[in-house]
Design a protein around this motif. Structure first.
Motif, short mmCIF file in Angstrom:
data_model
loop_
_atom_site.label_atom_id
_atom_site.label_comp_id
_atom_site.label_asym_id
_atom_site.label_seq_id
_atom_site.Cartn_x
_atom_site.Cartn_y
_atom_site.Cartn_z
N THR A 109 48.84 -1.31 -30.13
CA THR A 109 47.58 -0.33 -29.92
C THR A 109 46.56 -1.05 -28.83
OG1 THR A 109 47.63 0.19 -32.31
CG2 THR A 109 45.50 0.20 -31.11
N ARG A 147 47.34 4.23 -29.28
CA ARG A 147 48.52 3.68 -30.21
C ARG A 147 50.01 4.18 -29.75
NH1 ARG A 147 51.16 4.89 -35.13
NH2 ARG A 147 49.97 6.47 -35.50
N THR A 192 42.95 0.20 -26.30
CA THR A 192 41.69 1.00 -26.29
C THR A 192 41.63 1.24 -24.71
OG1 THR A 192 40.38 -1.06 -25.98
CG2 THR A 192 40.73 -0.30 -28.32
N THR A 247 38.72 10.63 -30.40
CA THR A 247 38.60 9.43 -30.92
C THR A 247 39.89 8.61 -31.13
OG1 THR A 247 38.66 10.16 -33.23
CG2 THR A 247 36.58 10.17 -32.00
N ARG A 248 40.97 9.22 -31.08
CA ARG A 248 42.15 8.64 -31.09
C ARG A 248 43.31 8.98 -30.42
NH1 ARG A 248 46.69 8.84 -34.90
NH2 ARG A 248 45.84 10.39 -35.92
N GLY A 254 36.86 2.25 -25.76
CA GLY A 254 36.92 2.12 -27.09
C GLY A 254 37.59 2.96 -27.99
N VAL A 255 38.01 4.16 -27.35
CA VAL A 255 39.09 4.95 -28.21
C VAL A 255 40.40 4.27 -28.16
CG1 VAL A 255 40.28 7.27 -27.68
CG2 VAL A 255 38.21 7.08 -27.32
N GLU A 256 40.93 4.27 -29.54
CA GLU A 256 42.22 3.84 -29.78
C GLU A 256 43.39 4.48 -29.00
OE1 GLU A 256 43.16 2.67 -33.98
OE2 GLU A 256 44.90 4.32 -33.79
N SER A 313 43.15 -1.32 -22.03
CA SER A 313 42.82 -2.81 -22.32
C SER A 313 43.61 -3.42 -22.05
CB SER A 313 42.23 -2.83 -23.80
OG SER A 313 43.21 -2.26 -24.63
#
Length: 343
Positions: A250, A341, A252, A211-212, A337-339, A296
């Motif tokens: 960040t 960073r 995605t 998820t991240r 949609g996974v972040e 993104s």
């Protein structure tokens, strides 16, 4: 660069990407020591900090290349199976193995970054399977198709970007360098089906849903976390360059392309590879390897590589480059949609 993206909507998206392989170097022999599966299974690593080899001065003989340490081979295999990747398995001390060891130690209540007997003991406690195994070469392994070593983009487009040999195909399957694979099997002709060879007992363990993602530009690493903020994977990574740095802040995940084509379009890309648009077909030696995780920001992504031994040791055109097997493992665990960073 355009890619076939697998998205939740199953739609297709055209993107641009980075990456280019340097000319392939010849495989050098490393058989000055004897390596056996039995020796590797019994070995512990020699705890030596990695240091760069100084360039010889004029008139001085070059320093012989470092020899693989059986204990380090064992540690690297167990780290690979633990999803704390050392990159390619080569039996040599280096930052990729040290940083993977540090990440594993931290995740398992240990301190420091030593690649030592204590690390090996903890790895063996969590994974008691043998480090080495045997594999029999098949007709399918020998069947090809094979391509010449990658040259410039135009030659890659003409000649394809498949493996260059059976040995390269087998080395990638077992996450090992070609020189070490040959050293483990010094008398093997990799062009003969039915031959049994000794290889690392690697696995393609699936990650839980990621998820991240945190990309550390200074450390040259990528960390993946699950929904409970638990570190589930560590990978060494090539991350941008001085001229074409990786993004900051960040982003995605947008989607995933398996076996992507690579398209260089001078109208869309800022770095110069020539005046003409060139599409390189899919293949493991494609400039972005076997997997593309689109981000993104246009033309940026996380992807594989045609040269796993150079991950975290060279520069990229702004993207995040992993070994093909690490990129595939990560891609299977992410969704749009996974972040991601950058730090």
């Amino acid at each position: 660069m355009s890619f076939r993206l697998i998205l939740a909507s199953t739609s297709l998206i055209a993107l641009a990407a980075c990456g280019e392989r340097e000319p392939a170097a010849p495989v050098e022999a490393t058989q000055t020591i004897t390596l056996t599966a039995e020796a590797i299974e019994r070995a512990t690593p020699v705890a030596v900090a990695p240091t760069p080899t100084p360039a010889p001065t004029e008139g001085e003989a070059a320093t012989p290349p470092a020899q693989p340490d059986p204990g380090l081979i064992r540690v690297q295999i167990l780290l690979d199976r633990s999803t704390f990747s050392p990159g390619v398995i080569d039996g040599l001390a280096g930052d990729n193995t040290r940083q993977a060891a540090a990440a594993f130690r931290s995740a398992n209540g240990m301190t420091g970054d030593a690649v030592d007997a204590d690390l090996l003991r903890k790895l063996a406690e969590t994974d008691r399977s043998a480090a080495m195994t045997e594999y029999t070469l098949t007709e399918a392994d020998l069947a090809g198709p094979f391509s010449p070593p990658p040259g410039d983009l135009a030659s890659q487009a003409r000649n394809g970007v498949n493996y260059t040999s059976v040995r390269e195909r087998i080395a990638e399957r077992f996450h090992i360098t070609e020189p070490l694979l040959q050293a483990l099997n010094p008398d093997v002709d990799f062009r003969r089906a039915g031959v049994r060879i000794v290889v690392p007992a690697v696995s393609d363990n699936a990650l839980p849903e990621v998820t991240r993602i945190v990309v550390d530009k200074t450390e040259r690493s990528l960390r993946a976390f699950d929904a409970s903020n638990r570190l589930v994977a560590f990978y060494p990574a090539t991350i941008g360059s001085t001229e074409r740095p990786a993004p900051s802040g960040t982003l995605t995940v947008v989607g995933v392309a398996k076996e992507p084509d690579y398209t260089y379009d001078p109208d869309k890309l800022s770095y110069d590879r020539g005046p003409n648009k060139i599409t390189v077909p899919a293949g493991p030696n494609n400039p972005v390897g076997s997997t593309w995780i689109a981000l993104s920001r246009q033309s940026y992504g996380i992807h594989g590589t045609p040269d796993p031994s150079k991950v975290a040791k060279t520069a990229s055109n702004g993207c995040i480059r992993l070994t093909n097997w690490d990129a595939q493992q990560l891609a299977a665990a992410v969704k749009p949609g996974v972040e991601v960073r950058f730090v």
